[in-house]
Design a protein around this motif. Structure first.
Motif, PDB file in Angstrom:
ATOM      1  N   VAL A 174      60.226  64.655   7.940  1.00 53.00           N
ATOM      2  CA  VAL A 174      58.910  64.875   7.334  1.00 53.00           C
ATOM      3  C   VAL A 174      59.016  65.853   6.161  1.00 53.00           C
ATOM      4  N   ASP A 175      58.391  65.476   5.046  1.00 50.16           N
ATOM      5  CA  ASP A 175      58.351  66.337   3.852  1.00 50.16           C
ATOM      6  C   ASP A 175      57.072  67.155   3.762  1.00 50.16           C
ATOM      7  N   ALA A 176      56.001  66.646   4.380  1.00 56.58           N
ATOM      8  CA  ALA A 176      54.696  67.315   4.278  1.00 56.58           C
ATOM      9  C   ALA A 176      53.848  66.945   5.479  1.00 56.58           C
ATOM     10  N   LEU A 177      52.915  67.836   5.824  1.00 57.13           N
ATOM     11  CA  LEU A 177      51.918  67.576   6.859  1.00 57.13           C
ATOM     12  C   LEU A 177      50.533  67.733   6.237  1.00 57.13           C
ATOM     13  N   VAL A 178      49.642  66.806   6.561  1.00 58.01           N
ATOM     14  CA  VAL A 178      48.256  66.884   6.123  1.00 58.01           C
ATOM     15  C   VAL A 178      47.394  67.048   7.372  1.00 58.01           C
ATOM     16  N   ALA A 196      59.920  79.000  10.206  1.00 61.66           N
ATOM     17  CA  ALA A 196      61.116  79.218  11.012  1.00 61.66           C
ATOM     18  C   ALA A 196      62.106  78.060  10.929  1.00 61.66           C
ATOM     19  N   LEU A 197      61.596  76.824  10.874  1.00 57.78           N
ATOM     20  CA  LEU A 197      62.475  75.660  11.001  1.00 57.78           C
ATOM     21  C   LEU A 197      62.707  74.901   9.705  1.00 57.78           C
ATOM     22  N   ARG A 198      61.666  74.692   8.911  1.00 56.15           N
ATOM     23  CA  ARG A 198      61.765  73.837   7.730  1.00 56.15           C
ATOM     24  C   ARG A 198      60.920  74.396   6.605  1.00 56.15           C
ATOM     25  N   PRO A 199      61.365  75.473   5.950  1.00 53.69           N
ATOM     26  CA  PRO A 199      60.545  76.112   4.921  1.00 53.69           C
ATOM     27  C   PRO A 199      60.142  75.200   3.769  1.00 53.69           C
ATOM     28  N   GLY A 200      60.840  74.101   3.592  1.00 53.15           N
ATOM     29  CA  GLY A 200      60.512  73.202   2.492  1.00 53.15           C
ATOM     30  C   GLY A 200      59.360  72.261   2.779  1.00 53.15           C
ATOM     31  N   VAL A 201      58.911  72.182   4.018  1.00 44.42           N
ATOM     32  CA  VAL A 201      57.796  71.294   4.360  1.00 44.42           C
ATOM     33  C   VAL A 201      56.497  71.868   3.801  1.00 44.42           C
ATOM     34  N   GLN A 202      55.749  71.043   3.077  1.00 44.37           N
ATOM     35  CA  GLN A 202      54.469  71.478   2.515  1.00 44.37           C
ATOM     36  C   GLN A 202      53.340  71.210   3.507  1.00 44.37           C
ATOM     37  N   LEU A 203      52.391  72.134   3.543  1.00 44.92           N
ATOM     38  CA  LEU A 203      51.235  72.000   4.422  1.00 44.92           C
ATOM     39  C   LEU A 203      49.965  71.861   3.592  1.00 44.92           C
ATOM     40  N   GLY A 281      35.845  61.744  14.160  1.00 41.98           N
ATOM     41  CA  GLY A 281      35.822  62.046  12.729  1.00 41.98           C
ATOM     42  C   GLY A 281      36.951  62.948  12.290  1.00 41.98           C
ATOM     43  N   ALA A 282      37.138  64.069  12.997  1.00 40.26           N
ATOM     44  CA  ALA A 282      38.219  64.988  12.633  1.00 40.26           C
ATOM     45  C   ALA A 282      39.580  64.325  12.779  1.00 40.26           C
ATOM     46  N   GLY A 283      39.698  63.421  13.752  1.00 38.79           N
ATOM     47  CA  GLY A 283      40.973  62.737  13.978  1.00 38.79           C
ATOM     48  C   GLY A 283      41.359  61.795  12.862  1.00 38.79           C
ATOM     49  N   ALA A 284      40.370  61.367  12.057  1.00 42.99           N
ATOM     50  CA  ALA A 284      40.646  60.484  10.918  1.00 42.99           C
ATOM     51  C   ALA A 284      40.711  61.243   9.607  1.00 42.99           C
ATOM     52  N   THR A 285      40.406  62.536   9.628  1.00 42.87           N
ATOM     53  CA  THR A 285      40.308  63.296   8.385  1.00 42.87           C
ATOM     54  C   THR A 285      41.669  63.555   7.752  1.00 42.87           C
ATOM     55  N   GLY A 286      42.725  63.641   8.548  1.00 45.00           N
ATOM     56  CA  GLY A 286      44.063  63.780   7.977  1.00 45.00           C
ATOM     57  C   GLY A 286      44.424  62.600   7.096  1.00 45.00           C
ATOM     58  N   LEU A 287      44.081  61.387   7.550  1.00 41.92           N
ATOM     59  CA  LEU A 287      44.333  60.197   6.732  1.00 41.92           C
ATOM     60  C   LEU A 287      43.497  60.241   5.466  1.00 41.92           C
ATOM     61  N   VAL A 302      55.248  61.639   5.099  1.00 42.98           N
ATOM     62  CA  VAL A 302      54.134  62.560   5.336  1.00 42.98           C
ATOM     63  C   VAL A 302      53.602  62.360   6.757  1.00 42.98           C
ATOM     64  N   GLY A 303      53.423  63.468   7.448  1.00 41.60           N
ATOM     65  CA  GLY A 303      52.852  63.424   8.777  1.00 41.60           C
ATOM     66  C   GLY A 303      51.365  63.718   8.752  1.00 41.60           C
ATOM     67  N   ILE A 304      50.602  62.910   9.486  1.00 38.23           N
ATOM     68  CA  ILE A 304      49.191  63.196   9.714  1.00 38.23           C
ATOM     69  C   ILE A 304      48.969  63.278  11.222  1.00 38.23           C
ATOM     70  N   VAL A 305      47.880  63.919  11.606  1.00 39.22           N
ATOM     71  CA  VAL A 305      47.619  64.167  13.027  1.00 39.22           C
ATOM     72  C   VAL A 305      46.307  63.501  13.418  1.00 39.22           C
ATOM     73  N   MET A 306      46.371  62.572  14.383  1.00 44.09           N
ATOM     74  CA  MET A 306      45.151  62.067  14.994  1.00 44.09           C
ATOM     75  C   MET A 306      44.774  63.096  16.057  1.00 44.09           C
TER      76      MET A 306
END
Length: 327
Positions: A174-178, A196-203, A281-287, A302-306
């Motif tokens: 994963v390169d980024a999390l939304v 701690a684990l992956r400083p290059g991942v964007q949030l 609603g919140a579960g679809a907001t990452g997408l 890119v990772g999104i969270v339901m």
């Protein structure tokens, strides 16, 4: 960057959660890649598959299991409109801790019934959420219960951080999390893990255009309280910023965007069509946020969270019929 919890706090929370439930799954749906476009590979973490149907069971369980013996004997109390209360009620039942949940009058009856089903005492009090919070504090003082705030509580944030810990272990590419943002526990917990684990991942964070307090505070550095929150996405319907997450969000987010409720509702439909999971609603907001951010994330994984699937039946029928609740 100063964070309210450390990576070690999150590891400790995961150890406490491990006996209670399994990690949630991460799935790849090629049709989501096609929908988002720009050569992005989309990975979905299904927090909606956890007990109570929401990531907040992590927060509740981390908080209940962090209590001292004396605190556990006295019990806990919280003000909520749904998922936070569900998580605490479930965890309280699992550990044998008394839980009282305060909700506003007229709160979603389906969520009220679910909270009661786990043996929690549910009190409907106050016409507005701030009145419910005040009543919660008064009851806590009378009954000597520990208040578990949905955001301003370190075990809550550590519990939420276990989601990102799992995600990066399951999908190290994963390169980024939304992340959909209400109080900010998921995003700030993720910051400690990424650092701690992956400083290059964007949030990245996303909120509704109808509830912009956190977004506006992030933009101008001014804390907010009691601002309007008009969105059907209950999990991100916050009108305030929060002491424990405010500074961390300002320091740690790559960007923070706003999605319309119409777009969020469309993403509920898209997730149903493509994944056959019904997101709240919140579960679809990452997408929704990813679709706004797609041009700058071209070619990335890119990772999104339901983050939740507790959509009530009437609202689900409205959305799947093509309507946007509240319009």
């Amino acid at each position: 960057m100063t964070l309210p919890v450390s990576y070690d706090d999150i590891l400790a929370a995961r150890d406490r959660l491990r006996p209670f439930f399994e990690p949630s799954a991460v799935h790849h749906y090629p049709l989501l890649d096609d929908l988002v476009g720009y050569g992005i590979r989309v990975l979905v973490k299904h927090e909606n598959h956890l007990p109570t149907g929401s990531f907040k069971v992590r927060n509740g369980t981390a908080s209940i299991t962090a209590l001292s013996s004396e605190q556990a004997e006295r019990g806990v109390i919280a003000a909520t409109t749904g998922n936070h209360g569900l998580g605490l009620a479930w965890a309280g039942a699992a550990r044998g801790v008394s839980v009282t949940i305060c909700v506003p009058r007229g709160n979603n009856p389906e969520k009220n019934a679910s909270i009661r089903s786990f043996g929690a005492t549910l009190i409907e009090v106050g016409d507005r959420y701030d009145e419910t919070v005040a009543a919660c504090k008064a009851i806590a003082e009378q009954e000597h219960r520990t208040i578990v705030h949905s955001t301003n509580h370190r075990p809550v944030i550590a519990g939420a951080g276990t989601m990102a810990l799992e995600f990066l272990e399951q999908a190290p590419q994963v390169d980024a999390l939304v992340i959909a943002l209400g109080g900010g526990s998921q995003a700030v917990g993720a910051m400690a893990v990424v650092e701690a684990l992956r400083p290059g991942v964007q949030l990245f964070a996303v909120q509704s255009q109808g509830a912009t307090a956190q977004h506006d505070g992030w933009r101008d550095g001014m804390a907010r309280s009691g601002e309007p929150a008009r969105t059907f996405a209950e999990g991100i319907a916050t009108g305030s910023t929060y002491e424990l997450t405010f500074d961390a969000l300002r320091d740690g987010l790559a960007d923070f965007v706003l999605a319309s409720d119409k777009m969020i509702a469309q993403c509920v439909r898209d997730l149903w069509t493509i994944t056959h999971n019904l997101a709240e609603g919140a579960g679809a907001t990452g997408l929704a946020g990813l679709r706004l951010l797609a041009p700058r994330l071209a070619g990335k994984t890119v990772g999104i969270v339901m983050c939740g699937g507790n959509l009530d039946a009437a609202r689900a029928a409205d959305i799947l019929a093509g309507r946007t609740p509240g319009t």
